[in-house]
Each structure stands twice: as C-alpha cells, then as structure tokens.
Write an enzyme that holds these catalytic residues in place. Structure first.
Site, mmCIF file in Angstrom:
data_model
loop_
_atom_site.group_PDB
_atom_site.id
_atom_site.type_symbol
_atom_site.label_atom_id
_atom_site.label_comp_id
_atom_site.label_asym_id
_atom_site.label_seq_id
_atom_site.Cartn_x
_atom_site.Cartn_y
_atom_site.Cartn_z
ATOM 1 N N ARG A 1 27.491 46.091 43.753
ATOM 2 C CA ARG A 1 26.554 45.398 44.353
ATOM 3 C C ARG A 1 25.499 45.619 45.425
ATOM 4 N NH1 ARG A 1 31.499 41.254 45.113
ATOM 5 N NH2 ARG A 1 32.221 43.307 45.593
ATOM 6 N N ARG B 1 32.619 53.855 43.151
ATOM 7 C CA ARG B 1 32.166 52.628 43.321
ATOM 8 C C ARG B 1 30.600 52.957 43.279
ATOM 9 N NH1 ARG B 1 34.791 47.572 44.379
ATOM 10 N NH2 ARG B 1 36.852 47.689 43.305
ATOM 11 N N ARG C 1 23.877 41.406 37.066
ATOM 12 C CA ARG C 1 25.029 40.294 37.674
ATOM 13 C C ARG C 1 24.740 39.037 37.747
ATOM 14 N NH1 ARG C 1 28.892 38.734 38.243
ATOM 15 N NH2 ARG C 1 30.403 39.078 40.169
ATOM 16 N N TYR D 1 48.953 44.389 41.250
ATOM 17 C CA TYR D 1 47.902 43.239 40.918
ATOM 18 C C TYR D 1 48.868 42.187 39.836
ATOM 19 C CZ TYR D 1 43.852 45.133 43.092
ATOM 20 O OH TYR D 1 43.107 45.846 44.024
ATOM 21 N N ASP E 1 37.012 48.482 34.876
ATOM 22 C CA ASP E 1 37.624 48.105 35.852
ATOM 23 C C ASP E 1 39.114 48.542 35.625
ATOM 24 O OD1 ASP E 1 37.346 46.270 38.693
ATOM 25 O OD2 ASP E 1 39.369 46.276 37.748
HETATM 26 O O1 CP3 Z 1 33.075 53.398 40.543
HETATM 27 C C1 CP3 Z 1 32.459 52.884 39.740
HETATM 28 O O2 CP3 Z 1 31.078 52.615 40.103
HETATM 29 C C2 CP3 Z 1 32.874 52.555 38.386
HETATM 30 C C3 CP3 Z 1 33.267 50.988 38.431
HETATM 31 C C4 CP3 Z 1 34.589 50.447 39.238
HETATM 32 C C5 CP3 Z 1 34.828 49.134 39.182
HETATM 33 N N1 CP3 Z 1 36.063 48.858 39.672
HETATM 34 C C6 CP3 Z 1 33.862 47.987 39.146
HETATM 35 C C7 CP3 Z 1 33.945 46.784 39.805
HETATM 36 C C8 CP3 Z 1 35.852 51.301 39.309
HETATM 37 C C9 CP3 Z 1 35.917 52.849 39.260
HETATM 38 C C10 CP3 Z 1 36.718 50.178 39.790
HETATM 39 C C11 CP3 Z 1 38.152 50.542 40.331
HETATM 40 C C12 CP3 Z 1 38.836 49.291 40.826
HETATM 41 N N2 CP3 Z 1 38.938 48.130 40.545
HETATM 42 C C13 CP3 Z 1 39.972 49.624 41.996
HETATM 43 C C14 CP3 Z 1 40.273 51.223 42.257
HETATM 44 C C15 CP3 Z 1 39.221 51.539 43.108
HETATM 45 C C16 CP3 Z 1 39.297 51.010 44.142
HETATM 46 O O3 CP3 Z 1 38.338 50.600 44.964
HETATM 47 O O4 CP3 Z 1 40.387 51.175 45.266
HETATM 48 C C17 CP3 Z 1 40.432 48.550 42.303
HETATM 49 C C18 CP3 Z 1 41.574 48.179 43.266
HETATM 50 C C19 CP3 Z 1 39.796 47.330 41.515
HETATM 51 C C20 CP3 Z 1 40.267 46.257 41.268
HETATM 52 C C21 CP3 Z 1 39.097 45.034 41.524
HETATM 53 N N3 CP3 Z 1 38.079 45.263 40.958
HETATM 54 C C22 CP3 Z 1 39.119 44.249 42.761
HETATM 55 C C23 CP3 Z 1 40.242 44.350 43.859
HETATM 56 C C24 CP3 Z 1 37.525 43.941 42.580
HETATM 57 C C25 CP3 Z 1 37.160 42.695 43.608
HETATM 58 C C26 CP3 Z 1 36.711 43.475 45.093
HETATM 59 C C27 CP3 Z 1 35.266 43.201 45.255
HETATM 60 O O5 CP3 Z 1 34.569 43.636 45.813
HETATM 61 O O6 CP3 Z 1 34.930 41.904 45.003
HETATM 62 C C28 CP3 Z 1 37.242 44.238 41.425
HETATM 63 C C29 CP3 Z 1 35.800 43.840 41.173
HETATM 64 C C30 CP3 Z 1 34.971 45.054 40.767
HETATM 65 N N4 CP3 Z 1 34.954 46.153 39.958
HETATM 66 C C31 CP3 Z 1 33.583 45.036 41.214
HETATM 67 C C32 CP3 Z 1 32.889 46.241 40.667
HETATM 68 C C33 CP3 Z 1 31.367 46.827 40.817
HETATM 69 C C34 CP3 Z 1 32.712 44.059 42.214
HETATM 70 C C35 CP3 Z 1 31.461 43.527 41.972
HETATM 71 C C36 CP3 Z 1 31.246 42.519 41.084
HETATM 72 O O7 CP3 Z 1 31.898 41.521 41.108
HETATM 73 O O8 CP3 Z 1 30.078 43.012 40.570
#
Ligand code: CP3
Length: 347
Positions: free
Chosen positions: A29, A25, A38, A150, A74
C-alpha cells in the site's frame, strides 16, 4: 537481459561486487501503483489472478531497482484449501472463519494438493520467471508456528493467549496441528520451487513470543521439517523471525542457509551468535525509512559497516515495509546500499 547473480551469490556466501538488497513487503500500500490495483480488487482476488499477482510483484522491481522479486501472495493463503475460511477485513487484518480449538478441528482440516488447490500461486510463479528475465524470484510460506497462531486465534494477536494456552493445556492438540501444518507447508514450498522459485523464505514472524525451551519443544521439529523439504532441493532457504535474539542458536539448528535478523540486535552481534557458516539478512528498522535522508544514510551505512563486506550479507529491513513509507526513501536505500558496499569491497 543480464542475469542478476548477486542475490543468489550472497545467499551462498560467495563474494559479490555490491551487497544485494530487497525488502520484505516491497509490494504494497505504500506504492501508488499498488493502491490503484487495490481499488479494483481485494487482496485475495489479486493473489488468485496470476497475471495481476505477477504485475504487483513486478511493481517494486521496476520502481526501486531491487536485486530480487518476492512473489505477491500471503502466508495465510493455505488456510483457504484447509477449509477454515479466510477474509481480510478492512482495518482488522486477517479473519479466519473457523479457528481451530480441538483435535476434531485439526482432523477436519483438509490436506490439500498445492499444485492444484493453490495452482494460482504456481501460475504466478511461472509467469514471473518469464517476465522477470534475470531478477531472481523468491517464493515463501509461513512457518508452522506463525500460521498456527492465526489459525488458533482466528486472526492477528498481541499476546498469543489462545495459542500458548493450547500449548500449555492441550499439548497433544497443538502438536497435531503443527504436524499437519508442517506437511502441507512443506508440500506448498516444494511446489513453488518446482514451479520456478529460485530462493524461498520461511516467515516465522511471531516466534519471538516464545521462550527458548518452548521453541525447542513445540516449534523447532516442525520448522525443521519445512526448511529441510526446501533445502533438499538445493535452493537457498531464508529463515526469518523477529524478536529472536534469545532464540538464534535454536533457529540456526532448525535450519536455513540464510537467517533473518531484526533491528533489536546489531547485525555483527547477531551474526556472531549465528556463526559465519550461515548468511544473514537484515536488519534496518523499517521506521528508519521515515527519518530525514542524512539520518537514514547514517543508519544504512552502520548496517553495512557491521557486515564489514563479509560474504553472505543480504541487506533488508528487520521486518516488512510499513504502509505510509515514502517511496523515495526506499529507492534511496537501494542506491545507498549499492554505492557504499561497492566502495567497501576490497578495502
Ligand atoms: O513482501 C511482499 O511484497 C510479498 C507479499 C506478502 C504479503 N504478505 C502481502 C500482503 C508477504 C511476503 C506477506 C507475508 C505475511 N502475511 C506475513 C509475514 C510477514 C510479516 O510481515 O511478518 C504475515 C504475518 C501475513 C499475514 C497478514 N497479511 C496480515 C497480518 C495482514 C494485514 C496487515 C495489514 O497491514 O493490513 C496481511 C495483509 C497483506 N498481505 C497486505 C499485503 C501487501 C496488506 C495490504 C492490503 O490489504 O492490500
């Protein structure tokens, strides 16, 4: 531009002059540049516009000096072509419109062609391979269990009540779902490698909810299939999970040339359980980044001392960067890792 080899070398357990570092990540944000984008686009819109996804991927590479880029995407994007409906609701995280409950639901999931149905991901990879000039690019997918959780729960979960209830009450439905996901996720990962991803990571973020015996029965064969599909193409494969202390021997058996470790176990203890025939990635607690710099430094050095300069350590957090993390602390960790490890080598 010179090619940054140390991340790829560490994945192959070759000696390096300084320990490579990147962050799960690392785009997101906590970065003002990301927040600016965003304001104009949703998360899914960013992913579906390859130029914008590529730009967001580059932001932390420019700002932090990390040794690898991770594609901005994602793990839930495959849910869209599977026909289940995906949305990221404000403050709630992911929402899946049609969660899977029955065998009919599993059968109704549309198998898809990653190169065309998720073509925007492949286009972002192709743009990035040109733009990154020498910084290695990591592609990724979710592991079948974490994606299944999920799809069954309809979103994020704390207890995995529906997922584990399905496992225990309707195992044939759970196995059918895992089988189908392992096929589409293998194809998705292979398509990313063909498009140019030099390393791939498989995220099994929530697998620590399971006992070893449930992992072995319900997860291992399906993760193995996805990991093997990528390994056959001779790229390093990072196999990541959290809360995995009791699962590590089985996670190793499932596969991966690099295994992710979280902070619940000291890095040297985790590496000993895994064995030194695999590389390891980790394992600073992401909340350490909220501590004052001297405390942060002591904890970064502690991880590096435990790795002891052995070939095959990639520095990372034990899980992803959190939303309000100070950017300066993240940048400071990159410099601390490079400085301390370059002095450590040869000692
Ligand atoms: O790592 C990186 O910079 C690459 C981008 C990336 C995202 N998601 C973008 C994202 C990666 C590698 C992921 C993987 C991901 N997505 C996982 C596995 C990694 C982990 O953290 O365990 C999981 C479980 C997800 C599912 C997911 N996506 C959730 C649960 C959420 C919401 C959580 C939150 O913080 O709101 C997301 C949204 C998401 N995916 C964001 C980002 C940067 C949040 C930011 C936004 O909404 O702009």
């Amino acid at each position: 531009m010179e090619i940054n080899q140390r991340f790829l070398q560490a994945c192959r357990r070759e000696p390096v002059a300084a320990t490579p570092v990147w962050f799960m990540r690392q785009a997101g944000r906590y970065m003002p540049e990301y927040r600016a984008i965003r304001e104009k686009y949703t998360l899914i819109e960013i992913c579906q516009h390859p130029e914008i996804a590529a730009e967001v991927t580059m932001q932390p590479v420019r700002a932090l000096g990390v040794d690898a880029a991770i594609l901005f995407a994602d793990i839930l994007l495959p849910v869209i072509p599977l026909g289940l409906g995906l949305e990221f609701a404000k403050g709630e995280g992911p929402v899946i419109a049609s969660p899977v409950q029955t065998l009919e639901d599993v059968r109704a999931m549309k198998p898809f062609d990653a190169e065309s149905d998720l073509g925007y991901v492949m286009d972002a990879i192709r743009i990035l391979r040109r733009a990154l000039s020498g910084v290695p690019l990591i592609g990724f997918c979710g592991a079948p269990f974490t994606v299944a959780s999920y799809i069954i729960e309809g979103g994020s979960s704390r207890e995995f009540l529906k997922t584990k209830t399905m496992m225990y009450s309707a195992p044939e439905v759970f196995h059918a779902l895992m089988e189908k996901l392992s096929v589409v996720l293998s194809n998705y990962l292979v398509a990313q490698i063909h498009a140019g991803a030099q390393v791939v990571q498989v995220f099994d973020s929530w697998v620590g909810a399971l006992s070893p015996s449930d992992y072995e029965t319900f997860v291992l064969p399906y993760s193995q299939k996805v990991l093997k599909a990528a390994e056959t193409l001779n790229v390093p494969v990072i196999h990541f999970g959290t809360n995995t202390t009791t699962l590590l021997p089985l996670i190793k058996r499932a596969g991966g040339s690099v295994l992710g470790l979280d902070w619940r176990l000291p890095l040297d203890d985790g590496w000993k359980i895994i064995g030194h025939d695999r590389a390891v990635q980790g394992n600073l607690d992401p909340i350490t980044l909220f501590a004052p710099l001297p405390e942060l430094k002591a904890r970064v050095h502690d991880v590096l001392r435990r790795a002891n300069g052995k070939p095959g350590h990639i520095f990372n957090l034990g899980h992803g960067i959190l939303q309000h993390t100070p950017v300066d602390s993240v940048k400071a960790v990159v410099d601390m890792v490079h400085e301390y490890s370059s002095e450590q080598v040869g000692v």
